[in-house]
Design a protein around this motif. Sequence first.
Motif, mmCIF file in Angstrom:
data_model
loop_
_atom_site.group_PDB
_atom_site.id
_atom_site.type_symbol
_atom_site.label_atom_id
_atom_site.label_comp_id
_atom_site.label_asym_id
_atom_site.label_seq_id
_atom_site.Cartn_x
_atom_site.Cartn_y
_atom_site.Cartn_z
ATOM 1 N N GLY A 1 101.047 46.079 54.965
ATOM 2 C CA GLY A 1 100.622 44.689 55.126
ATOM 3 C C GLY A 1 101.795 43.768 55.393
ATOM 4 O O GLY A 1 102.964 44.144 55.255
ATOM 5 N N ILE A 2 101.501 42.531 55.798
ATOM 6 C CA ILE A 2 102.548 41.537 56.080
ATOM 7 C C ILE A 2 102.206 40.221 55.403
ATOM 8 O O ILE A 2 101.044 39.883 55.215
ATOM 9 C CB ILE A 2 102.714 41.314 57.597
ATOM 10 N N SER A 3 103.234 39.485 55.056
ATOM 11 C CA SER A 3 103.066 38.173 54.418
ATOM 12 C C SER A 3 103.660 37.116 55.333
ATOM 13 O O SER A 3 104.880 37.061 55.528
ATOM 14 C CB SER A 3 103.757 38.153 53.049
ATOM 15 N N ILE A 4 102.820 36.267 55.925
ATOM 16 C CA ILE A 4 103.266 35.263 56.887
ATOM 17 C C ILE A 4 102.536 33.944 56.633
ATOM 18 O O ILE A 4 101.458 33.921 56.065
ATOM 19 C CB ILE A 4 103.001 35.716 58.334
ATOM 20 N N LYS A 5 103.151 32.850 57.058
ATOM 21 C CA LYS A 5 102.570 31.524 56.871
ATOM 22 C C LYS A 5 101.766 31.112 58.109
ATOM 23 O O LYS A 5 102.196 31.339 59.236
ATOM 24 C CB LYS A 5 103.658 30.489 56.601
ATOM 25 N N HIS B 1 95.429 28.927 55.538
ATOM 26 C CA HIS B 1 95.879 27.597 55.115
ATOM 27 C C HIS B 1 97.226 27.244 55.742
ATOM 28 O O HIS B 1 98.151 28.057 55.732
ATOM 29 C CB HIS B 1 95.985 27.540 53.592
ATOM 30 N N LYS B 2 97.314 26.030 56.255
ATOM 31 C CA LYS B 2 98.525 25.554 56.916
ATOM 32 C C LYS B 2 99.735 25.589 55.980
ATOM 33 O O LYS B 2 99.671 25.091 54.858
ATOM 34 C CB LYS B 2 98.317 24.130 57.434
ATOM 35 N N GLY B 3 100.816 26.181 56.453
ATOM 36 C CA GLY B 3 102.061 26.204 55.710
ATOM 37 C C GLY B 3 102.073 27.145 54.515
ATOM 38 O O GLY B 3 103.014 27.118 53.715
#
Length: 406
Positions: free
Chosen positions: A179-183, A206-208
Amino acid sequence: MDNNTQTPTRAEKNQVKKHRVRNTILVLLAIIILTAGGLSWWAFKNTKGAIDESYAGTGVNKSRNVSNVVKSGRPISILLYGTDTGELGRTYKGRTDSMMLLLVNPETQKTTMISLARDAMVSIVGYEDTFPQKLNAAYAYGSTSTSIKTVESFLNIPVDFYALVNMSGLSKMVDQVGGISIKSPIDFVYSQETAHAYGPNLYRFHKGETKYEHSDDNGKTWSKSRTVMDGDAALAFSRMRYDDPNGDYGRQQRQRIVLEGLINKSANVSSLLNNQFMSTISKNVRTDLTFGDMTTLASKYIKAKNNIVTEHMQGIGTSYPDSEGNNVAYEVIPQKEKQRVTDLARKTLGLKSENTGLPYGGEVPSELSAIAASLRPSEDGGKTTSDDPATANTLDDSNNENTTGQ
């Protein structure tokens, strides 16, 4: 991949329009190329079978001697694109709805990713009588060779290699890196089943923030917030287009975010070298990069992964009626913008400056030249408009020689 050259039926085209292919799928080969240098020789050698199985030549006479280019460690270009074959049960080979140029320069130790507008209006090389067409239709009409020829003619740059990735491989790939964690750059809700903000298998971003939620009942109830996207969530994040205030360009931004997230997550790729991952590669990737090419890239080009620059090609929206009178949306790319991308690419590849390609890539049939000219933006001497596409203007192509340099 290139044996099927049958022109798609209108029903197949309409089916393709429902769910567009997204650039994010293209990360698989990019990860292999840009992180392979971190592997031991033994581990890399064990990938040979999968790479060999993924090899598919194009039948195209390359603009450059790519073997010499790679061996000498000079900058290379790779056309990365995805197909919707197999996506949501499809068997039609599909359009390459999103395309990207990957320019790898080992001398400057920089990789430049340029998103190409999938809706760019073009004259497909070899199928000029079908003008106007979208850039993403080149593969559907003539497969890999036609896509390469059209991009080269459109921008007057050499395409050294290609990589085609099947949409169905994305979820597995993301899952296999954990998996990946991105904004997210914007707030949005999206269901892949409906391509809108409602329906089953609904995601909320969600933004940001890295957090997101999932709903199986059209948003009546939501899961607890999660911060690591699995394959399905990443696919949803990268596919949404219609509710993005920046349209396709906003979607391209999210695709690049996913790409960078995957490259960062796969910095230690030794965990990926297992039968399941290799099977995913062999089933979902086609490329004319040989095992020998990749071993050379691993030794000479690896440092370019540490400095990634992203770009895109900006067009002007217009529309033109199809054979049934329905207006079809296109992006007309001004010659000035095309020249900017050509200059950037040729400089990155260490090539001399040249004029960009013809306005639409391939030649336009004489009986359609007035229409073609009328669709050009005013800065090109035309009048891009969706109201009166038949208005003729004079377009001077005398300075747009299509001579891909060496």
